[in-house]
Design an enzyme around this catalytic site. Structure first.
Site, PDB file in Angstrom:
ATOM      1  N   LYS A 128     -45.148  13.539  15.476  1.00 35.07           N
ATOM      2  CA  LYS A 128     -45.970  13.112  16.619  1.00 35.07           C
ATOM      3  C   LYS A 128     -45.280  13.467  17.925  1.00 35.07           C
ATOM      4  O   LYS A 128     -45.877  13.947  18.874  1.00 35.07           O
ATOM      5  CB  LYS A 128     -46.144  11.593  16.570  1.00 35.07           C
ATOM      6  CG  LYS A 128     -47.453  11.205  15.966  1.00 35.07           C
ATOM      7  CD  LYS A 128     -47.809   9.790  16.356  1.00 35.07           C
ATOM      8  CE  LYS A 128     -49.215   9.515  15.886  1.00 35.07           C
ATOM      9  NZ  LYS A 128     -49.413   8.213  15.347  1.00 35.07           N
ATOM     10  N   ARG A 129     -43.979  13.211  17.958  1.00 33.14           N
ATOM     11  CA  ARG A 129     -43.176  13.457  19.144  1.00 33.14           C
ATOM     12  C   ARG A 129     -43.170  14.948  19.504  1.00 33.14           C
ATOM     13  O   ARG A 129     -43.381  15.341  20.647  1.00 33.14           O
ATOM     14  CB  ARG A 129     -41.765  12.942  18.832  1.00 33.14           C
ATOM     15  CG  ARG A 129     -40.696  13.274  19.810  1.00 33.14           C
ATOM     16  CD  ARG A 129     -40.749  12.309  20.997  1.00 33.14           C
ATOM     17  NE  ARG A 129     -39.835  12.743  22.015  1.00 33.14           N
ATOM     18  CZ  ARG A 129     -38.568  12.367  22.055  1.00 33.14           C
ATOM     19  NH1 ARG A 129     -38.084  11.536  21.148  1.00 33.14           N
ATOM     20  NH2 ARG A 129     -37.785  12.790  23.020  1.00 33.14           N
TER      21      ARG A 129
END
Ligand code: GLU
Length: 497
Positions: free
Chosen positions: A259-260
């Site tokens: 996600k990051r």
């Protein structure tokens, strides 16, 4: 692969849990292509029963993003259709009815084990280094007694009664037959204690009721694929054709994107989220082309596809199950190709918001004139204002140091600018056909390099060191303004002495 004989009914069934990413775009695209190609229907179904993961506004964003790509649905929550409702949160009773049917036919059972009891079982299994599975306590209950307990309001879930012996063979169109021992398949929960069905039941029921012929979905569903086949078979329904798509890997090809990492991409001008790609200056046509080729190929070499091409040429048997690395350089490449494929007015209209975002008041007729020189130079729409914003400025403000050509003094640069102005004034018009050959002769005669002379002119006239071709730009800016800007630059250079 069997020929697809009739119109395909395909569904895209996203959960509104966040932004629409490339994976969803690809699934929706393949669904859409198959439906359109076979004269079938593309159905949008919103799988929104998981209220914990539900994100407000995600459904609207989803529809906007799909429409941005050019994907319209034939049936869906906003437009209805013969098999609605198309939002799972509005179908609770339908699932309960079917769950009941499975309980009655002996393919499912009530389970009264409390979360506390299940947790204990889990811990014991962990200690024995076993993978987690339901221990079967309630599987052995007398069905009548269990039904009475459930009817009296005792909290319960409904579990699938997976056969404990034998093998289940399922068939994925890309991977062929997959065999799994039934003993490996858990008694999954179909209906939770709050009465809401889980995906395993809800999606199978919906696919049946909505007469879906092909289920195209992510490969994260491969582990529970045999369970899904077993559920469908328990109902005695016909299975759809199953297609589990390949996985997307990060650009390095090493692993899936976190996600990051996905959020950080925006710093480099990229994104895996559709809502960002639009703002970054990507055309939906390019995104469609790019995404289509992440897991599908036509003949291995053709690369440029429009939506109508894809509708004609897409085929399930050219899908590739191997993981595909996301390649943003390719996206830039496709974007450039599709920008060049647009007609002038279309490209101009799409550029307007990008100029306006940068504070330029756009004169559309002028923009149309600029298009031929921009169209071949930009890879993304958001590059245009930086490259061509000066066309919409009344005044340019060149930096003095940029006006002084490399290796020359301000005096020499001023003299060059004066000569250029004088020469241009002798011409009837400053069209590239007239001005460029003449000015090249002047450069020769002066004994400076074209880089030095045209560099001074470019900075004086456009205010920037990099611009679209000088002579084409001059014609659009117009003779009077060009002369005025050269005069101003001469004054600026002289004052620097
Ligand atoms: N709601 C599921 C998901 O978003 C749908 C999977 C499917 O297409 O069956 O993963």
């Amino acid at each position: 692969m069997p020929e697809i004989t009739g119109p395909a009914r395909v569904r895209f069934a996203p959960s509104p849990t966040g932004h629409v990413h490339l994976g969803s775009a690809r699934t929706a695209l393949y669904d859409y292509l198959l439906a359109k190609q076979t004269g079938g229907q593309f159905i949008l179904r919103i799988e929104d029963t998981d209220r914990k993961r539900y994100v407000e506004g995600a459904e609207e964003e989803l529809m906007t993003s799909l429409r941005w790509l050019g994907i319209e649905w034939d049936e869906g929550p906003d437009i209805g259709g013969p098999y609605g409702p198309y939002r799972q949160s509005e179908r609770k009773d339908i699932y309960l009815k079917y769950a009941q049917q499975l309980v009655e036919s002996g393919h499912a059972y009530y389970c009264f084990c409390t979360p506390h009891k299940l947790e204990q079982v889990h811990q014991e299994q962990q200690q024995r280094k076993e993978s987690y599975h339901y221990d079967g306590t309630c599987r052995a209950l007398d069905p009548k007694e269990a039904a009475a307990r459930a009817a009296s309001g005792e909290p319960h879930v409904i579990r699938f009664k997976t056969p404990k012996t034998g093998t289940t063979i399922v068939k994925d169109q890309l991977r062929g037959e997959i065999a799994i021992e039934n003993s490996q398949i858990d008694d999954y929960v179909l209906v939770k204690s709050d009465g809401w069905a889980l995906y395993h039941l809800a999606a199978m029921v919906d696919d049946h009721e909505m007469k879906i012929t092909h289920v195209i979905r992510g490969s994260e569903w491969l582990p529970t694929f045999p369970l899904h086949s077993l559920i469908i078979r328990a109902f005695g329904w016909q299975e759809p054709t199953w297609v589990h798509l390949s996985v997307f890997l990060k650009p390095s090809g090493k692993g899936k994107m976190s996600k990051r990492e996905a959020t950080d991409l925006i710093k480099d001008g990229y994104s895996i989220f559709l809502k960002d790609l639009e703002g970054l200056g990507y055309l939906p046509e390019a995104v469609v082309n790019w995404v289509a080729l992440m897991g599908w190929s036509y003949d291995g070499s053709t690369e440029f596809f429009t939506m109508p091409d894809l509708v004609e040429k897409f085929s399930l048997d050219r899908l590739n199950p191997s993981p595909a690395a996301i390649n943003f350089t390719k996206l830039d490449h496709f974007n450039g190709l599709h920008i060049r494929n647009l007609d002038t007015n279309d490209l101009a209209s799409r550029l307007v918001p990008f100029f306006e975002k940068e504070g330029f008041a756009v004169d559309f007729d002028k923009l149309v004139k600029i298009i031929p020189i921009l169209q071949v130079r930009i890879a993304t729409l958001d590059e245009a204002p930086q490259m061509a914003g000066f066309f919409f400025r009344n005044k340019v403000k060149p930096e003095l140091e940029d006006l002084i050509a490399k290796g020359l003094t301000a005096t020499e640069s001023a003299a060059i600018a004066e000569r250029c102005l004088r020469e241009l004034r002798t011409l009837d018009d400053i069209s590239p056909e007239k001005a460029e050959p003449h000015m090249r002769e002047v450069v020769e005669a002066m004994g400076y390099s074209a880089g030095q002379v045209f560099g001074i002119m470019r900075v004086a006239i456009t205010g920037q060191k990099v611009s679209p071709p000088l002579f084409e730009s001059m014609e659009i800016i117009g003779k009077d303004t060009v002369f005025k800007r050269l005069e101003k630059a001469i004054t600026q250079l002289r004052q620097a002495l």
